[in-house]
Design a protein around this motif. Sequence first.
Motif, PDB file in Angstrom:
ATOM      1  N   ARG A   1     -44.617  48.907  -8.351  1.00 54.01           N
ATOM      2  CA  ARG A   1     -44.392  49.491  -7.024  1.00 54.01           C
ATOM      3  C   ARG A   1     -43.623  50.806  -7.144  1.00 54.01           C
ATOM      4  O   ARG A   1     -42.971  51.056  -8.151  1.00 54.01           O
ATOM      5  N   THR A   2     -43.657  51.580  -6.058  1.00 50.93           N
ATOM      6  CA  THR A   2     -42.995  52.891  -6.098  1.00 50.93           C
ATOM      7  C   THR A   2     -41.475  52.782  -5.971  1.00 50.93           C
ATOM      8  O   THR A   2     -40.765  53.758  -6.147  1.00 50.93           O
TER       9      THR A   2
ATOM     10  N   GLU B   1     -36.909  47.592  -1.226  1.00 53.29           N
ATOM     11  CA  GLU B   1     -37.988  48.070  -0.340  1.00 53.29           C
ATOM     12  C   GLU B   1     -39.196  47.150  -0.497  1.00 53.29           C
ATOM     13  O   GLU B   1     -40.103  47.450  -1.288  1.00 53.29           O
TER      14      GLU B   1
ATOM     15  N   ALA C   1     -42.742  48.605  -0.519  1.00 54.16           N
ATOM     16  CA  ALA C   1     -43.094  49.739  -1.396  1.00 54.16           C
ATOM     17  C   ALA C   1     -44.499  49.542  -1.953  1.00 54.16           C
ATOM     18  O   ALA C   1     -44.813  48.476  -2.484  1.00 54.16           O
TER      19      ALA C   1
END
Length: 409
Positions: free
Chosen positions: A197-198, A204, A207
């Motif tokens: 994931r980012t 988050e 994300a």
Amino acid sequence: MPHAQEYSRRGRLRAVNQSRTVIIKVGSAVLSDAQGLNTEVMSDLARQIALVRNGRGDAPQRRVVLVSSGAVAAGRAVLAASGQRPDIADLAARQAAAAVGQGQLMRAWDTAFAAHGVNTAQILLTRDDLRSRERFLNIRNTVAALLHWNALPIVNENDTVSVSELKFGDNDCLASLLVNLTGADLFVNLTSAPGVRTADPRLEPDAPVMECVEDVGSLDLKRLCGSKTEAGSGGMYSKLLAARRAAQIGVPTLILPGRSPHVLTLAFGLHCEPDLYLKEDSDGPERRPPGTWVQPLAHAISRRKFWLAYQSEPAGAIVVDAGAAEALLRRGSSLLPGGVRAVEGSFQKGALVRLSHEGQSLGVGLSNYNAAELKKIMGRKRHEVAAILGDAHYPEVIHRDNLLLDAAV
Ligand code: GLU
């Protein structure tokens, strides 16, 4: 579809289609639940791995080596059923639980693969086994013979005999070392996450998953993995570290959600049209190729440097001054005694050590001096070194042939 996305999907499709030797690593979180091994999940993965081996034809087309965790998880469940609760923070208890679970793990895989006519073979390794050239070659010969017979080697860390400094740390690291040992051309890491994931999903949760990572070295790993950025702590950090190592020897990695239906057959284009992901309307979520594709680096390092840098944990560290850092990074120089500022840890001559400058890691290399000698000669000029240590000394602390800058450690 944006050009960069199409370009990366084409590269991915080509590499997956052309792959002939694949390391598939599967983590405990994919294989087990609170009750122990999940045999349904294992059966489905065995079905898919059998298809990946066969490709689109009938004859086996790909050689697969499976790296499977799950011994400790299986052992704990067995022990719990008889009223024992091993404390897995305790290394000895982990080792013993793995001894209970390893047989269960192999039995479950054996049953799952027998349904597809695939013979399995258990291989248990410690990092020390790969450090010794003789053992390295023995393992390589065994794996080659098994693959020649179309058997499926199933590798795990030999938890029972590993003590902390001998441990791979985790099976991600073990799998990356096997990429080198087997000469694999693709590394598949099946995890409990949907991909990379980012941002750290604990901070988050929404994300998005990155479809492609061009260079793990340029990612902000703190942001992606949060505080879990210690090697050996598992999680996405160790997966990215393992992927980065594979990329360094020119091998791409697929980080895939191990429990997602048909994930392997989808990723290998066996469940759909092979070029499905290249069609015009294919950037909708249902048409995305699963997981994250980590591209290989364009300039691969030699397998010797890979082995040198990753066969053991660094035993200490050398802090260098600005001039030496510049010479190492920009001019491809060796490290000389004059450029050494500080020596950390006590290591032997020939040990693998980290190199750093102002808190930045520069790489790893083999030291020609032990820590005590190096402390005596650090910062000194060549004639001063001769006066301190006598004539029989090395001009370099670390020769550039024994140095890997930008190491994934
Ligand atoms: N060797 C351990 C096991 O089978 C797992 C190590 C890891 O998950 O990285 O349980």
